[in-house]
Design a protein around this motif. Structure first.
Motif, short mmCIF file in Angstrom:
data_model
loop_
_atom_site.label_atom_id
_atom_site.label_comp_id
_atom_site.label_asym_id
_atom_site.label_seq_id
_atom_site.Cartn_x
_atom_site.Cartn_y
_atom_site.Cartn_z
N VAL B 277 -32.03 52.19 21.75
CA VAL B 277 -32.21 50.76 21.53
C VAL B 277 -31.14 50.27 20.56
CG1 VAL B 277 -33.78 49.16 20.39
CG2 VAL B 277 -34.68 50.86 21.96
N THR B 278 -30.66 49.06 20.78
CA THR B 278 -29.73 48.45 19.83
C THR B 278 -30.49 47.41 19.02
OG1 THR B 278 -28.11 48.60 21.60
CG2 THR B 278 -27.48 47.37 19.64
N ILE B 279 -30.24 47.40 17.73
CA ILE B 279 -30.91 46.39 16.91
C ILE B 279 -29.95 45.24 16.67
CG2 ILE B 279 -32.11 45.96 14.75
CD1 ILE B 279 -33.42 48.13 16.43
N GLN B 280 -30.39 44.04 17.06
CA GLN B 280 -29.59 42.84 16.81
C GLN B 280 -30.11 42.12 15.59
OE1 GLN B 280 -29.60 40.12 20.07
NE2 GLN B 280 -28.54 41.52 21.44
N LYS B 281 -29.22 41.84 14.66
CA LYS B 281 -29.63 41.03 13.51
C LYS B 281 -28.94 39.69 13.62
CE LYS B 281 -29.49 42.88 9.30
NZ LYS B 281 -29.00 43.81 8.24
N THR B 282 -29.70 38.70 14.02
CA THR B 282 -29.10 37.38 14.20
C THR B 282 -29.30 36.58 12.92
OG1 THR B 282 -29.88 37.54 16.46
CG2 THR B 282 -29.04 35.40 15.73
N PRO B 283 -28.21 36.17 12.26
CA PRO B 283 -28.42 35.38 11.05
C PRO B 283 -28.97 34.01 11.40
CG PRO B 283 -26.07 35.68 11.52
CD PRO B 283 -26.82 36.44 12.55
N GLY B 284 -29.87 33.53 10.59
CA GLY B 284 -30.44 32.21 10.82
C GLY B 284 -30.01 31.27 9.72
N PHE B 285 -30.43 30.02 9.80
CA PHE B 285 -30.04 29.06 8.78
C PHE B 285 -31.22 28.71 7.90
CE2 PHE B 285 -27.22 28.42 12.44
CZ PHE B 285 -26.10 28.96 11.86
N GLY B 286 -31.70 29.70 7.22
CA GLY B 286 -32.84 29.45 6.35
C GLY B 286 -32.92 30.56 5.33
N PHE B 287 -33.79 30.37 4.36
CA PHE B 287 -33.87 31.31 3.25
C PHE B 287 -35.29 31.77 3.00
CE2 PHE B 287 -29.96 29.05 2.30
CZ PHE B 287 -29.11 30.11 1.99
N TYR B 288 -35.40 32.94 2.41
CA TYR B 288 -36.63 33.34 1.75
C TYR B 288 -36.57 32.70 0.37
CZ TYR B 288 -37.50 36.56 5.49
OH TYR B 288 -37.78 37.07 6.72
N TYR B 289 -37.52 31.83 0.07
CA TYR B 289 -37.41 31.07 -1.17
C TYR B 289 -38.70 31.17 -1.99
CZ TYR B 289 -40.10 27.50 1.33
OH TYR B 289 -41.06 26.84 2.04
N LEU B 290 -38.50 30.89 -3.26
CA LEU B 290 -39.62 30.86 -4.19
C LEU B 290 -39.65 29.46 -4.77
CD1 LEU B 290 -41.69 32.55 -5.91
CD2 LEU B 290 -39.86 32.84 -7.55
N ALA B 291 -40.80 28.78 -4.65
CA ALA B 291 -40.89 27.41 -5.15
C ALA B 291 -41.74 27.38 -6.42
CB ALA B 291 -41.51 26.52 -4.08
N LEU B 292 -41.19 26.81 -7.48
CA LEU B 292 -41.91 26.72 -8.76
C LEU B 292 -42.23 25.24 -8.99
CD1 LEU B 292 -39.34 28.92 -10.68
CD2 LEU B 292 -41.54 29.69 -9.79
N ASN B 293 -43.49 24.90 -8.98
CA ASN B 293 -43.87 23.49 -9.07
C ASN B 293 -43.45 22.89 -10.41
OD1 ASN B 293 -45.02 20.98 -8.97
ND2 ASN B 293 -46.94 21.71 -8.03
N GLN B 294 -42.62 21.85 -10.36
CA GLN B 294 -42.09 21.26 -11.58
C GLN B 294 -43.08 20.31 -12.26
OE1 GLN B 294 -38.99 22.34 -12.96
NE2 GLN B 294 -39.79 23.83 -11.49
N LYS B 295 -44.21 20.09 -11.63
CA LYS B 295 -45.23 19.31 -12.32
C LYS B 295 -45.97 20.18 -13.33
CE LYS B 295 -47.48 16.12 -9.84
NZ LYS B 295 -48.34 15.68 -8.73
N ASP B 296 -45.75 21.48 -13.22
CA ASP B 296 -46.37 22.41 -14.14
C ASP B 296 -45.52 22.51 -15.40
OD1 ASP B 296 -48.38 25.02 -13.98
OD2 ASP B 296 -46.63 25.33 -15.25
N GLU B 297 -46.20 22.39 -16.54
CA GLU B 297 -45.45 22.31 -17.79
C GLU B 297 -44.61 23.57 -18.03
OE1 GLU B 297 -47.87 21.76 -21.32
OE2 GLU B 297 -46.10 22.32 -22.47
N ILE B 298 -45.22 24.73 -17.80
CA ILE B 298 -44.51 25.98 -18.08
C ILE B 298 -43.36 26.17 -17.10
CG2 ILE B 298 -44.74 28.48 -18.22
CD1 ILE B 298 -47.68 28.06 -18.92
#
Lengths: 351, 531, 312
Positions: B277-298
């Motif tokens: 089997v051949t493994i194809q890695k197709t790059p996409g246009f998106g990210f694994y992201y972490l969102a930190l809510n800025q309404k939170d004081e800390i």
């Protein structure tokens, strides 16, 4: 003359009380159904995922969101929503599934036969092995047969069903290649048989499609055996205790004293007397299997009601959740009721 | 009697175990079997779907004005549009429609169908309508701006000047597929423009027609005999719902499937070493992201945001869980696009994170609720962050589930997921991650990750993003994107990127021409099995 | 009774004396009577090897849960991605998982989760089930009708489906799983409590207490509870197994315990992704569930023979 009047009176009194009984049991069923509906409705509304996003997608802007929110009727007061839900149910309209985009009723009609096929086969296996095993261990009470049966039964009660499923796949599919990985049928046999019962096994037999039949049987056997084992555990336990009770009865002792052989005593007398009880517990086991199918269908990718329900839960597909939980509830009530009726009519003691 | 009974039952059971199942081993030469997880497939209306698996199907049932070849995705090629011109002011696009194209119904494809389809996308206003709406098209102006001027000419006018590539890319997206308006005319239900009908049926002109769809079980598509580019080699394509990675692996290994699309990293690794089997890695246009809510004081303290960037085990994950799912990237312009830079200054450093937290005033850490979706590999990434954060004294209460609704409404503390944009242009990502015109709760810019995170993106970044989208000079644009990229990296963003998304597929060696497409439009008509 | 195998253990003089004192039915004090009862129960437990084995496993489970930090050297939550998916070895008896965590350690800590869930459910369910069942049985009339109707509605769902629906509605998390399981477990307890109450409802001592003006709460607590207790305890012990299996099933479906908590069902589910390369990830948690749930069943079975012979 007076005698006939008496009997007539007695007859009408009997009829009256039968009518009252019928009315009571109808009321009982109605309230139970209402309770079912309330519970399913509450559960459906409490699911934390947002059903609107399930429809419009994550990127939709607020105006789209608001529009669909209204379209789905979520802006109305909760009691109005419940009312229209009730009205729809009465018309057998479960609404549209957000995930499959079909009417839930037609989805259920498609997935339920798969579950029914699996559960039925499992019940047959469970009863086929469990009842004889239970009887055997009652007859040979205290011997190694009895102990073995008891351990086998307890094991069936204690094993996580999804775990046996995974282990069976690991051994019999991955290592031995003896069973298929999952699904109802090999992909090349798809669509060859579309029959009246929606049970692939029966339909393919009716159509004389042997390839399809073997393929379907090959796919169903592992999940059915695993579920059947769970049913067997329960049924062997119950039939053992029913049989033991019979064997303690006086007539058995009499028959024995008359010199009747063990086999005729058990089959001709004792078994006949526990038939009705057995029927009831088999019905209960059938209900219990609906539980097992939820997990086993996930493991074996069986396209049945259990898988439909779990995926509906994960994707906040409210209508589908409500529809399938309601269906399961109604089936349980129906089976319990049926076995109750059968019990009343067949068993002379309760008549 | 008892014993006979038991023996009978056991032999039936044993018999069916060894029953001669139909010989499998290899799929037929003229059929393609794809193992998929179709559980999140929701209908097949091109103007409604928003998801990878559905997009691949729609891409083959329908066609679009423009084609972006998988090999060089940034170069628009003619599709249904034979040719096109752009007016000097950059606002008017004129498309010449190819003649001789037939829909599956037999109807000829005309400019009227194109007009109807593009208007339908905007008017329905569902998830993928962003593809046109973001350029200023609305239900009110679309009748005026998109129109067929004769049987074979379609004019698309944009309300503002945009870089012409952005418009052309959008017209290559699955959402701008051309639908058979004549055929759908009598399928309308209460003004839904055939929406209900199209959930489970097709009305396209693509190389394949939809034959069977059993939800979460099987989809069968047959080759379209009258396809204008000639009948495809694969007579039939079968998409089988197999949610389990291990089951997919076993099937492709045994030859029961030709392509497997949802495999875990370990299964992909094992298949790759297997050699079949051949493994194809197709790059996409998106990210694994972490969102930190800025309404939170800390979480709104820049040092705290910065600390989180030291708590992600980029290298550990890259070698294991993310091996096939992503490429380490801490900047914001996807690799391979104009303005991309190869710069990843951050690595797992708990001590550094602790120090930053201390400087921010939280030497003893804090606890936060952390939402993530329990799917591979997102959940593994989340659990890894949770463990590293614990070492720095930050207790993350990880709750798996479908929390996207809460994220959209800013009702979260920490959230992580992966994004997937479909324009092969930096603007698609930047618009969502780095623009937020109005950060108030009332603005409800729910489509933008930056707004959801309540992050008031630095104004200079926002201005550059807008300017770049309107810039018609390509090299000036690229320069702007490099600047944006640097600025974003230095801004301690509330949206932390860790990996560029790639979509991994396992394809059996004998299958040629199945090439993963970065904007989810993998074609089946180019597939052959060496025959 | 003197031929009981238990006597074989009492060899030394002191134990013989104690045994005789305990076994003697001519009690000199209530304390002796109570101890006698417990002792006899203990002897019959010893006489039933399967039940005793179940009991032993349960005790072991409690000890393992209590001594988890002593029994392990690794951190159950400590990740090391370089050590991911290593097969069982001398340093990792049950191998490592996808994050390089030690599976043995997590199994040991998982015992805590299992006990936590099953004890919490039992503690919630026992009083609720008893109060509902006993009031229905004691008061009768429309109270009985209403309460039993509600019970029947809950009973009409298969329990896993109901638990699944509730925990999906409440959201994932171990506390929610406990509530969801409790909601499915109480109806049979209520049924049992009602049936038991009905048999004692018109007993002389209850009527006498009523005549003396005792209130319902006092009667239930003082007279009905002690009489119902044995059968309810047996039922609860047997329920432990289904609580454990349901919790594991929920964990398997991704509801229930959330990461990084070590829970056997969730561990088995997570391991399913690595089934072909790391069999230990599903097999070992599954075996743990099997052993504990079997033990509770065996113990419960034996307990029934001892405490509640009427229903055996």
């Amino acid at each position: 003359m007076s005698q006939t009047i008496e009997t007539r009176r007695a007859g009408s009194r009997k009829l009256l009380s039968a009518g009252r009984k019928l009315a009571t049991s109808l009321a009982v069923i109605a309230t139970t159904l209402l309770g079912l509906l309330i519970i399913t409705f509450v559960v459906g509304r409490m699911i934390p995922a947002d059903p609107v996003i399930a429809v419009v997608g994550d990127q939709a802007d607020q105006s789209t969101y608001d529009r669909v929110y209204k379209e789905m009727g979520l802006d109305r007061p909760i009691y109005v929503q419940f009312g229209s839900y009730l009205a729809d149910i009465v018309r057998l309209d479960f609404g549209q599934s957000h995930v499959t985009k079909n009417q839930v009723a037609s989805d259920l009609a498609r997935v339920f036969p798969a579950t029914l096929e699996l559960a039925t086969l499992a019940t047959i296996i469970g009863a086929g092995f469990g009842v004889p095993l239970g009887i055997l261990s009652a007859v040979r009470k205290g011997t190694w047969v009895d102990h073995l049966a008891r351990i086998v039964g307890l094991l069936g009660h204690s094993t996580p069903i999804f775990w046996i499923g995974t282990t069976v796949i690991l051994i019999f599919y991955a290592n031995l290649g003896a069973i298929p990985a999952g699904g109802r049928i090999d992909i090349y046999n798809e669509g060859l048989v579309e029959g009246p019962t929606n049970s692939l096994i029966i339909d393919s037999l009716l159509a004389g499609e042997w390839d399809v039949f073997w393929s379907a049987l090959h796919h169903v056997i592992a999940p059915a055996l695993i579920l059947g084992y769970a049913a067997m555990a329960y049924l062997s336990r119950m039939s053992r205790s029913f049989m033991l009770e019979q064997l303690r009865q006086e007539y058995i002792l009499t028959a024995r004293a008359k010199g009747l052989g063990t086999r005729p005593i058990i089959w001709r007398h004792a078994f006949r007397n526990i038939r009705v009880q057995l029927l009831t517990v088999v019905a209960l086991a059938y209900c219990g299997l609906l539980d097992g199918t939820v997990l086993i269908e996930t493991v074996f990718s069986w396209p049945g009601l259990g898988q439909y329900l779990t995926s509906a839960l994960f994707f906040a597909d409210m209508n589908a959740v409500l529809g399938s939980v309601l269906l399961i509830g109604i089936i349980s009530i129906a089976i319990n009721l049926l076995s109750d009726i059968v019990y009343r009519f067949i068993d002379p003691r309760t008549r | 009697m008892l014993r006979r009974h038991v023996i009978l039952l056991s032999s039936i059971a044993a018999l069916s175990l060894v029953a001669p199942g139909p010989a499998s081993a290899a799929t037929p030469k003229d059929q393609l079997v794809v193992a998929m997880d179709t559980s999140s497939l929701r209908g097949l209306d091109p103007n409604e779907i928003n998801q990878l698996e559905a997009a691949e199907i729609v891409a083959n049932l329908y066609e679009r004005l423009i084609v972006l070849p998988a090999a060089d995705i940034s170069k628009p090629q003619p599709g249904i549009a034979e040719s096109w011109t752009v007016s000097p002011d950059g606002k008017t696009f004129t498309f010449k429609i190819r003649s001789g194209v037939k829909f599956h119904s037999g109807n000829p494809l005309t400019a009227k169908d194109v007009e109807w389809s593009l208007r339908r996308l905007v008017k329905l206003g569902l998830a993928p309508s962003t593809d046109l709406r973001q350029w200023g098209f609305t239900a009110d102006n679309v009748e005026k701006l998109i129109r067929a001027t004769d049987g074979s000419t379609v004019v698309v006018e944009t309300p503002e000047v945009w870089n012409s590539n952005l418009i052309l890319y959008s017209l290559a997206s699955f959402s701008t597929s051309i639908l058979d308006s004549k055929f759908l005319a009598d399928k309308d239900k209460g003004g839904d423009m055939g929406r209900e009908f199209l959930q489970t049926a097709d009305a396209g002109s693509g190389p394949y027609t939809l034959r069977t769809w059993r939800v979460n079980e099987l989809i069968i598509a047959d080759a379209f005999k009258d396809y204008w580019q000639g009948e495809p080699k694969m007579r039939r394509v079968l998409l089988r719902h197999i949610p389990e990675s291990s089951a997919q692996r076993l099937q492709i290994d045994a030859g029961d499937a030709d392509v497997a699309t949802r495999l875990s990293s370990t299964d992909l690794g094992a298949l790759e070493t297997g050699g079949k089997v051949t493994i194809q890695k197709t790059p996409g246009f998106g990210f694994y992201y972490l969102a930190l809510n800025q309404k939170d004081e800390i979480l709104s303290k820049p040092k705290v945001r910065e600390a989180f960037r030291y708590l992600i085990d980029y290298d550990g994950l890259a070698g294991t869980v993310m091996k096939y799912y992503g490429i380490k990237q801490q900047t914001i312009v996807p690799a391979g696009l104009p303005g991309a830079i190869d710069k990843n200054p951050y690595k797992l450093d708990v001590e550094k994170a602790k120090q930053l937290l201390t400087e921010a005033g939280y030497p003893n850490g804090f606890s936060k609720v952390y939402y993530a979706t329990p799917v591979t590999p997102e959940y593994e990434v989340a659990q890894s962050l949770q463990a590293n954060a614990a070492k720095a004294g930050v207790k993350l209460d990880l709750q798996g589930g479908d929390h996207i609704g809460k994220f959209r409404n800013r009702q979260f503390e920490i959230f992580s997921a992966r994004s997937g944009d479909r324009l092969p242009d930096p603007h698609a990502v930047l618009q969502s991650y780095a623009t937020n015109a109005n950060n108030s709760d009332e603005a409800k810019l729910v489509g933008l990750n930056a707004w959801r995170t309540a992050w008031d993106v630095p104004k200079d970044i926002q201005q550059m993003v807008t300017a770049a989208a309107h810039e018609t000079d390509q090299s000036k644009r690229a320069g702007l994107y490099t600047k944006i990229n640097e600025a974003y990296l230095a801004s301690s963003p509330a949206l932390v990127t860790s990996f560029l998304r790639t979509d991994a597929k396992a394809v059996r060696n004998e299958v040629k021409g199945y090439i993963g497409h970065s904007t989810w439009l993998t074609r089946w008509d180019t597939v052959n099995k060496g025959n | 009774m003197t031929q009981d195998p238990g006597t074989a253990m009492t060899k030394s003089g002191y134990f013989t004396d104690l045994h005789n004192w305990l076994i003697n039915e001519d009690f000199t004090s209530t304390r002796q009577a109570r101890l006698h009862k417990a002792y006899v129960a203990w002897l019959s437990l010893l006489a039933n090897p399967l039940a005793f084995a179940g009991f032993a496993v349960v005790v072991t489970l409690v000890i393992i849960a209590a001594l988890a930090p002593v029994l392990t050297v690794y951190d159950p939550y400590g990740q090391d991605l370089t050590m991911a998916l290593k097969a069982p070895s001398a340093s990792h008896w049950f191998g490592t998982d996808e994050f390089g965590r030690d599976v043995y350690t997590r199994i040991v800590y998982g015992a805590r989760t299992t006990l936590y869930i099953s004890i919490l459910v039992t503690v919630i369910v026992a009083p609720i089930g008893f109060v509902i069942g006993a009031s229905a049985g004691y008061l009768g009339g429309w109270v009985d009708v209403v309460l039993m109707r509600v019970t029947d509605i809950f009973l009409s769902f298969p329990s896993l489906v109901l638990a699944l629906a509730f925990s999906a509605a409440l959201g994932p998390g171990i506390e929610n799983a406990v509530i969801a399981i409790a909601l499915t477990i109480w109806p049979p307890i209520a049924r049992l409590a009602r049936a038991e109450t009905l048999t004692f409802r018109n007993a002389d001592f209850v009527v006498a207490a009523e005549l003396q003006g005792a209130r319902m709460g006092r009667i239930l607590l003082r007279h009905i509870v002690p009489l119902c207790a044995p059968s309810i305890i047996v039922r609860l012990t047997l329920n432990m197994s289904s609580i454990i299996l349901t919790a594991a099933g929920l964990g398997f479906l991704g509801l229930g315990a959330q990461p990084p908590m070590a829970e056997w069902g969730a561990m088995a589910a997570a391991g399913r992704k690595y089934l072909l390369d790391a069999w230990w990830l599903t097999t070992i948690p599954g075996l743990a569930i099997l052993v504990v749930s079997l033990a509770f069943n065996l113990f419960g079975d034996g307990l029934r023979d001892i405490l509640d012979p009427r229903n055996a």
